[in-house]
Scaffold this motif. Structure first.
Motif, mmCIF file in Angstrom:
data_model
loop_
_atom_site.group_PDB
_atom_site.id
_atom_site.type_symbol
_atom_site.label_atom_id
_atom_site.label_comp_id
_atom_site.label_asym_id
_atom_site.label_seq_id
_atom_site.Cartn_x
_atom_site.Cartn_y
_atom_site.Cartn_z
ATOM 1 N N ASP A 1 0.704 -1.157 0.080
ATOM 2 C CA ASP A 1 0.010 -0.027 -0.060
ATOM 3 C C ASP A 1 0.904 1.275 0.173
ATOM 4 O OD1 ASP A 1 -2.399 -1.545 -0.025
ATOM 5 O OD2 ASP A 1 -2.539 -1.142 2.151
ATOM 6 N N ARG A 2 1.992 1.251 0.611
ATOM 7 C CA ARG A 2 2.900 2.298 0.654
ATOM 8 C C ARG A 2 3.320 2.772 -0.627
ATOM 9 N NH1 ARG A 2 3.807 7.138 2.564
ATOM 10 N NH2 ARG A 2 6.052 7.440 3.067
ATOM 11 N N ALA A 3 3.333 1.664 -1.678
ATOM 12 C CA ALA A 3 3.873 2.254 -2.789
ATOM 13 C C ALA A 3 2.978 3.171 -3.586
ATOM 14 C CB ALA A 3 4.302 0.922 -3.710
ATOM 15 N N VAL A 4 1.771 3.001 -3.453
ATOM 16 C CA VAL A 4 0.650 3.388 -3.942
ATOM 17 C C VAL A 4 0.475 4.790 -3.498
ATOM 18 C CG1 VAL A 4 -1.928 3.569 -4.561
ATOM 19 C CG2 VAL A 4 -0.665 1.350 -4.706
ATOM 20 N N GLU A 5 0.641 4.703 -2.008
ATOM 21 C CA GLU A 5 0.626 6.262 -1.363
ATOM 22 C C GLU A 5 1.678 6.933 -1.767
ATOM 23 O OE1 GLU A 5 1.044 5.301 2.697
ATOM 24 O OE2 GLU A 5 -0.938 4.237 2.881
ATOM 25 N N LEU A 6 2.944 6.350 -1.981
ATOM 26 C CA LEU A 6 4.167 7.369 -2.468
ATOM 27 C C LEU A 6 3.912 7.926 -3.937
ATOM 28 C CD1 LEU A 6 6.970 5.251 -0.603
ATOM 29 C CD2 LEU A 6 6.661 7.713 -0.410
ATOM 30 N N TYR A 7 3.473 6.924 -4.646
ATOM 31 C CA TYR A 7 3.841 7.254 -6.259
ATOM 32 C C TYR A 7 2.572 7.130 -7.150
ATOM 33 C CZ TYR A 7 8.749 5.763 -5.002
ATOM 34 O OH TYR A 7 9.927 5.804 -4.643
ATOM 35 N N GLY A 8 1.463 6.699 -6.083
ATOM 36 C CA GLY A 8 0.043 6.781 -6.692
ATOM 37 C C GLY A 8 -0.180 5.619 -7.837
ATOM 38 N N ARG A 9 0.671 4.700 -7.772
ATOM 39 C CA ARG A 9 0.265 3.648 -8.636
ATOM 40 C C ARG A 9 1.173 2.395 -8.298
ATOM 41 N NH1 ARG A 9 -0.106 4.940 -14.116
ATOM 42 N NH2 ARG A 9 0.538 2.813 -14.797
ATOM 43 N N LEU A 10 0.759 1.044 -8.778
ATOM 44 C CA LEU A 10 2.066 0.072 -8.857
ATOM 45 C C LEU A 10 1.785 -0.579 -10.089
ATOM 46 C CD1 LEU A 10 3.858 -1.520 -7.105
ATOM 47 C CD2 LEU A 10 2.107 -3.225 -6.700
ATOM 48 N N ASP A 11 2.888 -0.677 -10.675
ATOM 49 C CA ASP A 11 3.049 -1.468 -12.059
ATOM 50 C C ASP A 11 3.473 -2.899 -12.090
ATOM 51 O OD1 ASP A 11 2.289 0.908 -14.243
ATOM 52 O OD2 ASP A 11 3.848 1.752 -12.758
ATOM 53 N N VAL A 12 4.704 -2.847 -11.324
ATOM 54 C CA VAL A 12 5.408 -4.222 -11.381
ATOM 55 C C VAL A 12 5.947 -4.446 -9.977
ATOM 56 C CG1 VAL A 12 6.106 -3.903 -13.833
ATOM 57 C CG2 VAL A 12 7.791 -2.828 -11.927
ATOM 58 N N ALA A 13 6.042 -5.743 -9.612
ATOM 59 C CA ALA A 13 6.762 -6.237 -8.399
ATOM 60 C C ALA A 13 7.752 -7.342 -8.398
ATOM 61 C CB ALA A 13 5.701 -6.416 -7.347
ATOM 62 N N PHE A 14 8.659 -7.353 -7.548
ATOM 63 C CA PHE A 14 9.665 -8.590 -7.538
ATOM 64 C C PHE A 14 9.456 -8.908 -6.416
ATOM 65 C CE2 PHE A 14 14.477 -9.690 -7.889
ATOM 66 C CZ PHE A 14 14.205 -10.982 -7.969
ATOM 67 N N ASN A 15 9.063 -10.282 -6.204
ATOM 68 C CA ASN A 15 8.884 -10.753 -4.726
ATOM 69 C C ASN A 15 10.240 -11.676 -4.559
ATOM 70 O OD1 ASN A 15 6.417 -9.732 -4.143
ATOM 71 N ND2 ASN A 15 5.564 -11.111 -5.477
ATOM 72 N N ASN A 16 11.231 -11.093 -3.932
ATOM 73 C CA ASN A 16 12.801 -11.433 -3.925
ATOM 74 C C ASN A 16 12.800 -12.074 -2.395
ATOM 75 O OD1 ASN A 16 15.871 -11.921 -4.402
ATOM 76 N ND2 ASN A 16 15.565 -10.312 -2.809
ATOM 77 N N GLY A 17 12.267 -11.396 -1.562
ATOM 78 C CA GLY A 17 12.594 -11.840 -0.127
ATOM 79 C C GLY A 17 12.583 -13.129 0.318
#
Length: 263
Positions: free
Chosen positions: A86-102
């Motif tokens: 959710d923080r990604a959307v709060e900061l940048y207004g959107r989410l396009d891609v994600a890398f689940n590496n952890g």
């Protein structure tokens, strides 16, 4: 010919204009991916448990002219995972891609010697964590960008019997299955989901394994046609391509990035 007559042929970055979320971004493959994604034009949110590592990588990206923020995230904590996405959307207004590496490692050795508590922790981080993240990422992409891509970091050890890291390998094989299921489920919406399966890669995780099993890196590289271990940035390059629009017709794939060890 003077300089003003030279036309630039510089092309936009592979991830130009995209917002990217990266877990396990404080070190190793995740840190390499965050740096690469930023160089390729993405605005990046880095997530991991250790703030000092996150801060250092974020500052490196900014010093190089990239856009990055970070958020602490524990993949074993559902609320923490959802809040990070959710923080990604709060900061940048959107989410396009994600890398689940952890991910987290297991103590190397036969499966009957692994304590039950360790089994539970490996599954919580390495399987439930990506499931939680994908669920939150799909919701965020759906609500903002509308279309997008997700890459899960698996392991070449998920593609065969894994006597050294049996529970780690089992969790990663389950991630492969989740990846395929998600690709089929969300493909009609324009959300692609793939995985990469790295071979021997020079990270702190392999250093820990080497400390417990001296000679294991040499043993693994001897089985690798390219004759060496990967640098983290080489794994990150594969993730970046799969997340980019250049891989627009690729989904449901587990791409081995292993120097030929499974050839």
């Amino acid at each position: 010919m003077n300089d003003t007559s030279i036309t630039s042929t510089t092309s936009p970055g592979l991830l130009a204009g995209k917002v990217a979320f990266v877990t396990g971004a404080g070190r190793g493959i995740g840190a390499a991916a965050a740096r690469l994604f930023a160089r390729e034009g993405a605005r990046v949110l880095l997530a991991a448990r250790t703030e000092a590592q996150l801060k250092a990588v974020t500052e490196d990206i900014r010093a190089a002219g990239g856009t990055a923020e970070y958020v602490r995230c524990d993949l074993a904590d559902p609320a923490s995972v959802r809040a990070a996405v959710d923080r990604a959307v709060e900061l940048y207004g959107r989410l396009d891609v994600a890398f689940n590496n952890g991910a987290t490692a297991q103590q190397p050795g036969p499966m009957d010697r692994l304590p039950e508590a360790d089994f539970d922790h490996v599954l919580a981080v390495n399987l439930k964590g990506p499931w939680l993240a994908m669920s939150a990422e799909v919701a965020a992409i759906r609500a903002t960008a509308g279309r997008g891509a997700i890459v899960n970091n698996s392991s070449v050890g998920s593609l065969m019997g894994n006597p050294w890291l049996p529970v780690y390998g089992a969790a990663k094989r389950a991630v492969n299955s989740l990846t395929a299921s998600a690709a089929v489920t969300y493909g009609p919406e324009g959300i692609r989901v793939n995985a990469i399966a790295p071979g021997t890669t020079l990270t702190e995780m392999i250093d820990h394994w080497e400390a417990n099993s001296p000679g294991i890196i040499d043993q693994l590289t001897a089985q690798t046609p390219l004759g060496r271990a990967a640098d983290p940035h080489e794994i990150a390059e594969a993730a970046a391509w799969l997340l980019s629009d250049r891989a627009s017709y690729v989904t449901g794939v587990v791409l081995s990035v292993d120097g030929g060890s499974r050839a």
